[in-house]
Design an enzyme around this catalytic site. Structure first.
Site, PDB file in Angstrom:
ATOM      1  CG  ASP A  17       4.478   7.254   9.102  1.00  0.00           C
ATOM      2  OD1 ASP A  17       4.435   7.625   7.963  1.00  0.00           O
ATOM      3  OD2 ASP A  17       3.690   6.313   9.948  1.00  0.00           O
TER       4      ASP A  17
HETATM    5  C1  BGC Z   1       1.364   6.833   7.130  1.00  0.00           C
HETATM    6  C2  BGC Z   1       2.112   5.907   6.249  1.00  0.00           C
HETATM    7  C3  BGC Z   1       2.219   6.323   4.846  1.00  0.00           C
HETATM    8  C4  BGC Z   1       2.430   7.835   4.693  1.00  0.00           C
HETATM    9  C5  BGC Z   1       2.540   8.299   3.387  1.00  0.00           C
HETATM   10  C6  BGC Z   1       1.523   8.293   7.038  1.00  0.00           C
HETATM   11  O1  BGC Z   1       0.674   9.035   7.623  1.00  0.00           O
HETATM   12  O2  BGC Z   1       1.218   6.290   8.469  1.00  0.00           O
HETATM   13  O3  BGC Z   1       1.866   4.505   6.491  1.00  0.00           O
HETATM   14  O4  BGC Z   1       2.913   5.502   4.093  1.00  0.00           O
HETATM   15  O5  BGC Z   1       1.582   8.599   5.582  1.00  0.00           O
HETATM   16  O6  BGC Z   1       1.345   8.751   2.843  1.00  0.00           O
END
Ligand code: BGC
Length: 701
Positions: free
Chosen positions: A232
């Site tokens: 993530d």
């Molecule tokens: C989120 C993800 C997301 C990623 C990219 C993160 O903060 O938890 O779900 O895909 O950001 O935007």
């Protein structure tokens, strides 16, 4: 292909390998997409682009977002219980990703609804892992049919937003295997996703992105996952540990991570074979991408066609919670007084990385007008003025354009005014909204899980005035997570749960009210009677003001598994959802074979409207050595549209493996008498029969 990938790896320098496993920081080819890898021109390896997310393709652009369909939130897709419709949504979202030059879509989100306050519940499917796994599989198949990769997230046990980047989630292996990992396992095996995103949180002491047990033992060796694992965004602490654990790609990536990896290899702290393995995993996905194949994207996805898909899925996900004396559907000539600022500031979805930029959102009021419903226009204007006035005030001003804020106070009409509208209209519709999103959890307080005082007093006023004239009240719930309903539902005659169903929200709400849509959604998650009843009482962890650790004391007893086993009455149970018609269940038979059971029965539409029914198959285990929930969902089937008098013969096949519990390092199906229960919800079981397993079965994980 893998021979050529291996050859490619052998040509790469250490620096190039380190660059490939660390993202480019920012997407350049598709500006404002969530991320991009680094290409290696010398070797013909293109960069690949990733974009969010579960509710639609989100690309911020250079200050001007790319228009993309706002599809129903994940919780709506799960409420459809219809994998076919969900696959269509995945396909449409995949097509938009493809035409915008996106190689991997950062969806589906599939964490379990452990607690109703979790701010991202709207982005996840269900409290049940089987429903989660089946819906996710359909979504992934749809996306990947377009040559775009899907990415299961957030792996694993990321069930809260509070301190999500550091909280240590303590869960037993049994609860992990049976509840929190099982949906992922189903989707990995059934739909072969190209990617998995490791979660921010720690799992039993180690960051998920640094957790070798999770990413290598379970995911790759156990389930045969052969795609790439990415972090993530900014997750974890130690890039070298992440490499070792089997977290192939670090996103969004920075140069310090590249340096750390190079140095670790040079110092012998990270073996180059491990790095090569990760590079290979990434390359194996890259060679499948549209970028590698040189696909010329149009930047013109078919938004018109996809609006229809969004409408269809939203329509199937509507859940009719209550319908006293057939309040709904309304006649088309019914005069309607609409209350609640949510009729204007209607929520299409939840906030955060899953936010969307559609060309339009049809508000509830707009939808009612467009569909020719007879709304009280003076009242509607009053609401329009009120919203405009409130949003010009400093305390209610939007901080970022286009991003919704919590609603202003709801109770601004006097009793006399409400009475006037009650006298001259036939029915009241009150819109109740709840905003939620990534980065924060709701609180079990008024205005959070409970109605605020002003929401409650509006309902009381409307109820008193309309009931005085013998007229009915309908509540439309425009929410992304369960809220408390038990204390106020007696004030109203019908409750239509539309959730946050995307850009077509006003149209589906209107069509459902007048019966052009016959609600056929069912709850994918329990509506508890009170927050005190929720089993995950340790949420969001300890110490309460700044939790660093959250222990899942309730273990496998999540959602209905808890309410049913321990006799706790919910407000609306898992699987609940009414229809404008009635269904009769009959002719239950079970056939047992060596590795599955076939459950056969009939569902007949015995009411007056055409409709679809979601038939659910629960299995109640024998009393054996392993303590188990009273019953668990093991299969389901949504009928086709049945005309009045029409019936469908249904067959649901359940692999025996799915009956297993995880015990002492093995999956075990105990011998004994099993009860098969078929019903319209977890608490509305219509048919029962039994079968006996003579011998126990066990499987390696
Ligand atoms: C989120 C993800 C997301 C990623 C990219 C993160 O903060 O938890 O779900 O895909 O950001 O935007």
């Amino acid at each position: 292909m893998s021979a050529s990938v291996k050859e490619l790896v052998s040509k790469m320098t250490l620096e190039e390998k380190a660059m490939l496993v660390v993202g480019a920081g920012k997407a350049r080819r598709v500006p404002g997409a969530a991320g991009e890898t680094r290409g290696i021109e010398r070797l013909g390896i293109p960069s690949i682009v990733t974009a969010d997310g579960p509710q639609g393709v989100r690309i911020e652009g250079d200050g001007k977002p790319y228009p993309a369909t706002a599809f129903p939130s994940a919780i709506v897709l799960a409420s459809t219980w219809n994998p076919e419709v969900v696959e269509k949504v995945g396909k449409a979202m995949g097509e938009e990703a493809k035409e915008y030059g996106v190689d991997i879509l950062l969806a589906p989100g599939m964490n379990i609804h452990r607690n109703p306050l979790c701010g991202r519940i709207f982005e996840y499917y269900s409290e049940d892992p089987i429903l989660t796994g089946e819906i996710a599989s359909a979504f992934v198949k749809g996306v990947q049919s377009q040559g775009v990769g899907a990415c299961l997230k957030h792996f694993a046990a990321n069930n809260q937003e509070t301190n999500r980047r550091l909280v240590d989630t303590i869960v037993s292996e049994r609860a992990l295997r049976e509840i929190y990992l099982r949906g992922f396992e189903i989707a990995v095996k059934k739909a072969k996703p190209w990617a998995v995103m490791s979660a921010y949180n720690k799992l039993n002491g180690k960051y998920c992105s640094e957790n070798e047990w999770l990413l290598t033992k379970v995911l790759r060796e156990g389930w045969g996952f052969d795609g790439l694992v990415m972090t993530d965004w900014g997750a974890g602490e130690n890039p070298v540990e992440q490499m070792k654990a089997g977290n192939d790609l670090l996103m969004p990536g920075n140069d310090d991570q590249v340096k750390a990896i190079i140095e670790a290899v040079k110092k012998g702290e990270l073996s180059e074979e491990v790095l090569d393995r990760n590079v290979e995993n990434i390359l194996k996905v890259i060679v499948k991408t549209l970028a590698f194949k040189g696909y010329k994207y149009s930047n013109k996805p078919d938004l018109e066609a996809h609006a229809k898909v969004a409408y269809e899925a939203a329509a199937e996900g509507i859940v009719l919670l209550k319908n006293k004396d057939s309040t709904l559907p309304l006649g088309k000539e019914t005069k309607i007084a609409v209350f609640g600022t949510g009729q204007i500031e209607t929520l299409r979805g939840g906030l955060g990385s899953g936010w969307t930029h559609p060309k339009y959102t049809v508000s509830i009021l707009e939808g009612f007008k467009e569909k020719g419903l007879k709304v009280d226009s003076e009242l509607a204007e009053k609401y329009e003025k009120y919203v405009e006035e409130m949003r010009s005030r400093e305390e209610y001003k939007p901080k970022r354009p286009g991003v919704p804020l919590p609603p202003p106070p709801q109770d601004f009409l006097s009793e006399e005014e409400v009475e006037k509208y009650a006298e001259r209209n036939d029915v009241a519709v009150v819109v109740v909204s709840r905003l939620s999103g990534e980065g924060w959890d709701l609180k079990p307080v008024k205005g959070g899980f409970y109605l605020s005082d002003d929401e409650k007093s509006l309902l009381e006023k409307v109820s008193k005035a309309f009931h005085k004239y013998g007229k009915k009240i309908v509540v439309i719930l425009n929410i992304g997570l369960p809220i408390e309903v038990a204390s106020w539902r007696d004030l109203v005659d019908a409750i239509l749960l539309i959730w946050q169903p995307g850009q077509e929200v006003g149209r589906v709400a209107a069509d459902a009210l007048i019966g052009l849509i016959n609600p056929s959604g069912k709850l994918p998650t329990t509506f508890p009677r009170d927050y005190e009843d929720v089993p995950s009482w340790s949420f969001p962890g300890e110490p309460p003001d700044n939790p660093v650790k959250v222990v899942y004391y309730e273990d496998i007893y999540v959602g209905y598994r808890y309410y049913d086993t321990f006799g706790v009455e919910p407000a609306y149970p898992f699987g609940h959802g009414l229809s404008y018609t009635e269904f009769e269940y009959s002719d239950l038979r079970v056939e047992v074979s060596a590795d599955s059971i076939k459950v056969k029965f009939k569902v007949k539409n015995v009411g007056k409207y055409p409709g679809k029914e979601v038939a659910q198959v629960y299995v109640s285990p024998p009393r054996g050595e392993i303590p188990k929930p009273l019953q668990e969902l093991k299969g389901f089937h949504k009928t086709r549209l049945l005309q009045p008098g029409e019936a469908e013969e249904i067959e649901v096949e359940i692999p025996l493996r799915l009956l297993a519990s995880y015990s002492c390092g093995k999956w075990l199906v105990e011998a004994g008498k099993y009860e098969v229960r078929v019903g319209a919800s977890s608490r509305d079981i219509r048919l029962r029969t039994e079968f006996t397993l003579e011998k126990s079965l066990s499987y390696e994980p």
